[in-house]
Design a protein around this motif. Structure first.
Motif, PDB file in Angstrom:
ATOM      1  N   THR A  67       0.833  -1.219   0.000  1.00 34.90           N
ATOM      2  CA  THR A  67       0.000   0.000   0.000  1.00 34.90           C
ATOM      3  C   THR A  67       0.862   1.261   0.000  1.00 34.90           C
ATOM      4  O   THR A  67       0.609   2.208   0.735  1.00 34.90           O
ATOM      5  CB  THR A  67      -0.985   0.014   1.190  1.00 34.90           C
ATOM      6  OG1 THR A  67      -0.257  -0.061   2.427  1.00 34.90           O
ATOM      7  CG2 THR A  67      -1.962  -1.141   1.094  1.00 34.90           C
ATOM      8  N   ARG A 110      -1.871  -7.131   6.500  1.00 30.01           N
ATOM      9  CA  ARG A 110      -1.871  -6.038   5.533  1.00 30.01           C
ATOM     10  C   ARG A 110      -3.012  -5.051   5.760  1.00 30.01           C
ATOM     11  O   ARG A 110      -2.836  -3.837   5.702  1.00 30.01           O
ATOM     12  CB  ARG A 110      -1.939  -6.594   4.107  1.00 30.01           C
ATOM     13  CG  ARG A 110      -1.895  -5.492   3.037  1.00 30.01           C
ATOM     14  CD  ARG A 110      -1.767  -6.054   1.632  1.00 30.01           C
ATOM     15  NE  ARG A 110      -2.901  -6.878   1.249  1.00 30.01           N
ATOM     16  CZ  ARG A 110      -2.834  -8.197   1.058  1.00 30.01           C
ATOM     17  NH1 ARG A 110      -1.715  -8.828   1.249  1.00 30.01           N
ATOM     18  NH2 ARG A 110      -3.899  -8.873   0.684  1.00 30.01           N
ATOM     19  N   GLU A 111      -4.224  -5.568   6.008  1.00 32.06           N
ATOM     20  CA  GLU A 111      -5.369  -4.681   6.180  1.00 32.06           C
ATOM     21  C   GLU A 111      -5.252  -3.835   7.434  1.00 32.06           C
ATOM     22  O   GLU A 111      -5.722  -2.692   7.468  1.00 32.06           O
ATOM     23  CB  GLU A 111      -6.665  -5.502   6.207  1.00 32.06           C
ATOM     24  CG  GLU A 111      -6.970  -6.230   4.910  1.00 32.06           C
ATOM     25  CD  GLU A 111      -7.065  -5.293   3.725  1.00 32.06           C
ATOM     26  OE1 GLU A 111      -7.667  -4.209   3.881  1.00 32.06           O
ATOM     27  OE2 GLU A 111      -6.545  -5.629   2.648  1.00 32.06           O
ATOM     28  N   THR A 112      -4.623  -4.367   8.472  1.00 33.64           N
ATOM     29  CA  THR A 112      -4.411  -3.584   9.694  1.00 33.64           C
ATOM     30  C   THR A 112      -3.464  -2.428   9.431  1.00 33.64           C
ATOM     31  O   THR A 112      -3.704  -1.294   9.862  1.00 33.64           O
ATOM     32  CB  THR A 112      -3.849  -4.483  10.811  1.00 33.64           C
ATOM     33  OG1 THR A 112      -4.707  -5.612  10.991  1.00 33.64           O
ATOM     34  CG2 THR A 112      -3.750  -3.719  12.125  1.00 33.64           C
ATOM     35  N   LYS A 156      -2.852  -1.056   6.541  1.00 33.98           N
ATOM     36  CA  LYS A 156      -3.524  -0.124   5.643  1.00 33.98           C
ATOM     37  C   LYS A 156      -4.434   0.821   6.429  1.00 33.98           C
ATOM     38  O   LYS A 156      -4.440   2.037   6.200  1.00 33.98           O
ATOM     39  CB  LYS A 156      -4.348  -0.881   4.597  1.00 33.98           C
ATOM     40  CG  LYS A 156      -5.042   0.022   3.584  1.00 33.98           C
ATOM     41  CD  LYS A 156      -6.009  -0.752   2.694  1.00 33.98           C
ATOM     42  CE  LYS A 156      -5.307  -1.747   1.825  1.00 33.98           C
ATOM     43  NZ  LYS A 156      -6.250  -2.420   0.868  1.00 33.98           N
ATOM     44  N   ALA A 157      -5.192   0.252   7.370  1.00 36.12           N
ATOM     45  CA  ALA A 157      -6.095   1.073   8.179  1.00 36.12           C
ATOM     46  C   ALA A 157      -5.323   2.072   9.035  1.00 36.12           C
ATOM     47  O   ALA A 157      -5.723   3.240   9.169  1.00 36.12           O
ATOM     48  CB  ALA A 157      -6.965   0.179   9.056  1.00 36.12           C
ATOM     49  N   LYS A 199     -11.456  -6.792  11.693  1.00 37.83           N
ATOM     50  CA  LYS A 199     -10.746  -7.248  10.502  1.00 37.83           C
ATOM     51  C   LYS A 199     -10.294  -8.689  10.688  1.00 37.83           C
ATOM     52  O   LYS A 199     -10.103  -9.155  11.813  1.00 37.83           O
ATOM     53  CB  LYS A 199      -9.534  -6.356  10.210  1.00 37.83           C
ATOM     54  CG  LYS A 199      -9.900  -4.993   9.642  1.00 37.83           C
ATOM     55  CD  LYS A 199      -8.663  -4.199   9.301  1.00 37.83           C
ATOM     56  CE  LYS A 199      -9.016  -2.951   8.520  1.00 37.83           C
ATOM     57  NZ  LYS A 199     -10.026  -2.131   9.177  1.00 37.83           N
ATOM     58  N   PRO A 250      -6.810 -11.122   4.898  1.00 37.95           N
ATOM     59  CA  PRO A 250      -7.073 -10.536   3.579  1.00 37.95           C
ATOM     60  C   PRO A 250      -7.488 -11.595   2.568  1.00 37.95           C
ATOM     61  O   PRO A 250      -7.391 -12.805   2.823  1.00 37.95           O
ATOM     62  CB  PRO A 250      -5.731  -9.888   3.200  1.00 37.95           C
ATOM     63  CG  PRO A 250      -4.714 -10.586   4.031  1.00 37.95           C
ATOM     64  CD  PRO A 250      -5.392 -11.027   5.288  1.00 37.95           C
ATOM     65  N   LYS A 251      -7.937 -11.156   1.398  1.00 40.03           N
ATOM     66  CA  LYS A 251      -8.521 -12.063   0.411  1.00 40.03           C
ATOM     67  C   LYS A 251      -7.533 -13.086  -0.140  1.00 40.03           C
ATOM     68  O   LYS A 251      -7.947 -14.140  -0.630  1.00 40.03           O
ATOM     69  CB  LYS A 251      -9.131 -11.253  -0.739  1.00 40.03           C
ATOM     70  CG  LYS A 251     -10.358 -10.446  -0.327  1.00 40.03           C
ATOM     71  CD  LYS A 251     -10.935  -9.693  -1.510  1.00 40.03           C
ATOM     72  CE  LYS A 251     -12.175  -8.899  -1.100  1.00 40.03           C
ATOM     73  NZ  LYS A 251     -12.751  -8.147  -2.246  1.00 40.03           N
TER      74      LYS A 251
END
Length: 392
Positions: free
Chosen positions: A183, A204-206, A208-209, A365, A368-369
């Protein structure tokens, strides 16, 4: 292929789709071997599926297919890998991110195998010797499909009750650490330096947030910081950060990541301390934070102290709120497979209620996908990240 029966009374869950073979469910496993393919059947001889025995901690084996006509061989494994690669086409083309999970164990069809992509460098993890027998087919499939710059393998084998890991660079030329991008942020990764790579890509999503939080000038405390990737993401959002980890090496790893992103390290501090000791130290010195992120290991030992996440997480929360600013946020992460999201949320809210705090869950969360899970493996969604805001 040997026919092996499930004990009478245990077959129903497998007929309903369960793919992980639990220890104790097989009627006779005395002469079965790691890596062996078996025809799994009910007590009455009804075909359930074809399975591979892996003898890993979380499963004795995995049901691979429900079709008795399917042949499990090198070609089958190669097809699984190619299918996984095809499903991640969007990630290969994503701008600003070049690190992700390429093959996620039973979620992609083969329990015990993980493959991570680090900007053309591959990290292949065999969680069991049973899957390692397909190594040559896996290597060929990856080299033909991706033409990687390098491949590093890691084997994880249980020996005398302990997990033994070994890393080996097996293909291509590379000098570690390498720089990868997630990101839009740069991170160091080392694929041949022990069990961990410096970047937990399932978070990754953490990150990113964190990087997108609208909190310029706010302060963030990062507990169990390791290489400081959460701190880097928070710093990108304008926060000052304090990173805490017991490992002395964390100072170097965190500092390297800050310098890699041309960030002023004077606004960010690192403490090499036991987390509980640091929280006591912070409370004594009236140190307060707007955001506290807690991402502990499931199990850890420090001298005579033993940390178990399912038992000790409430203690972490109780000590952390003492140094949390009014109306602050807790970002709470937990990765124990056998502890569900609902159990974790209940643990969080009940702990805060006992401490006299009103709280609100702001965000939840998970994986991820690129970390697909099988519906037949209920513990597959191991990662749980809950953001809680506090009043009072």
């Amino acid at each position: 292929m040997e026919r092996v029966q499930i004990k009478k009374g245990q077959e129903n869950k497998y007929f309903k789709g369960q793919v992980n073979i639990e220890y104790g469910d097989l009627s006779d496993d005395v002469f079965l071997n790691n890596g062996q393919l078996i025809s799994l059947e009910s007590h009455y001889g009804e075909y359930i599926g074809t399975a591979i025995l892996t003898m890993e901690a979380k499963a004795q084996g995995w049901v691979i297919t429900r079709d008795a006509n399917v042949v499990i061989d090198d070609y089958y494994v190669a097809d699984l890998i190619q299918t996984a690669i095809d499903k991640r086409t969007a990630l290969f083309n994503e701008t600003g991110t070049n690190v992700f999970r390429l093959f996620n164990e039973i979620g992609d069809g083969l329990g015990g195998l993980m493959i991570d992509y680090y900007d053309h460098h591959l990290f292949v993890v065999y969680n069991t010797n049973g899957v390692y027998q397909y190594r040559d087919a896996i290597m060929r499939a990856l080299i033909v499909a991706l033409k990687p710059s390098s491949i590093t393998e890691q084997t994880r084998v249980m020996s005398d009750g302990k997990l033994q890991t070994e890393n080996n660079h097996v293909y291509g030329n590379v000098t570690f650490p390498i720089v990868v991008k997630e990101t839009g942020i740069d991170y160091y990764a080392h694929l041949n330096d022990g069990p961990m790579t410096r970047l937990f890509i399932d978070q990754r999503e953490t990150r990113k947030a964190l990087s997108r939080m609208n909190k310029p000038g706010a302060s963030m405390l990062n507990l169990f910081a390791y290489s400081g990737t959460f701190s880097i993401a928070a710093a990108r959002a304008g926060m000052t950060t304090t990173s805490v980890d017991l490992a002395k090496r964390s100072i170097e790893l965190i500092d390297d990541n800050f310098k890699l992103n041309d960030m002023d390290t004077e606004r960010h501090s690192t403490h090499i301390m036991d987390t509980f000791e640091f929280l006591k130290y912070a409370a004594r010195n009236n140190m307060k934070y707007d955001v506290i992120l807690i991402d502990p290991p499931s199990f850890a030992r420090n001298k005579s102290k033993v940390f178990k996440v399912e038992r000790d997480y409430p203690k972490l929360i109780a000590e952390s709120v003492k140094v949390l600013k009014k109306n602050g946020q807790l970002i709470l992460s937990q990765n124990l497979e056998t502890f569900t999201l609902n159990q974790f949320k209940s643990q969080i809210t009940s702990t805060l209620e006992k401490l006299g705090y009103e709280s609100k869950i702001e965000d939840v969360k998970g994986l991820p996908k690129d970390f697909p899970v099988s519906k037949g493996y209920k513990n597959g969604k191991y990662l749980k990240v809950v953001t809680v805001s506090l009043n009072g």
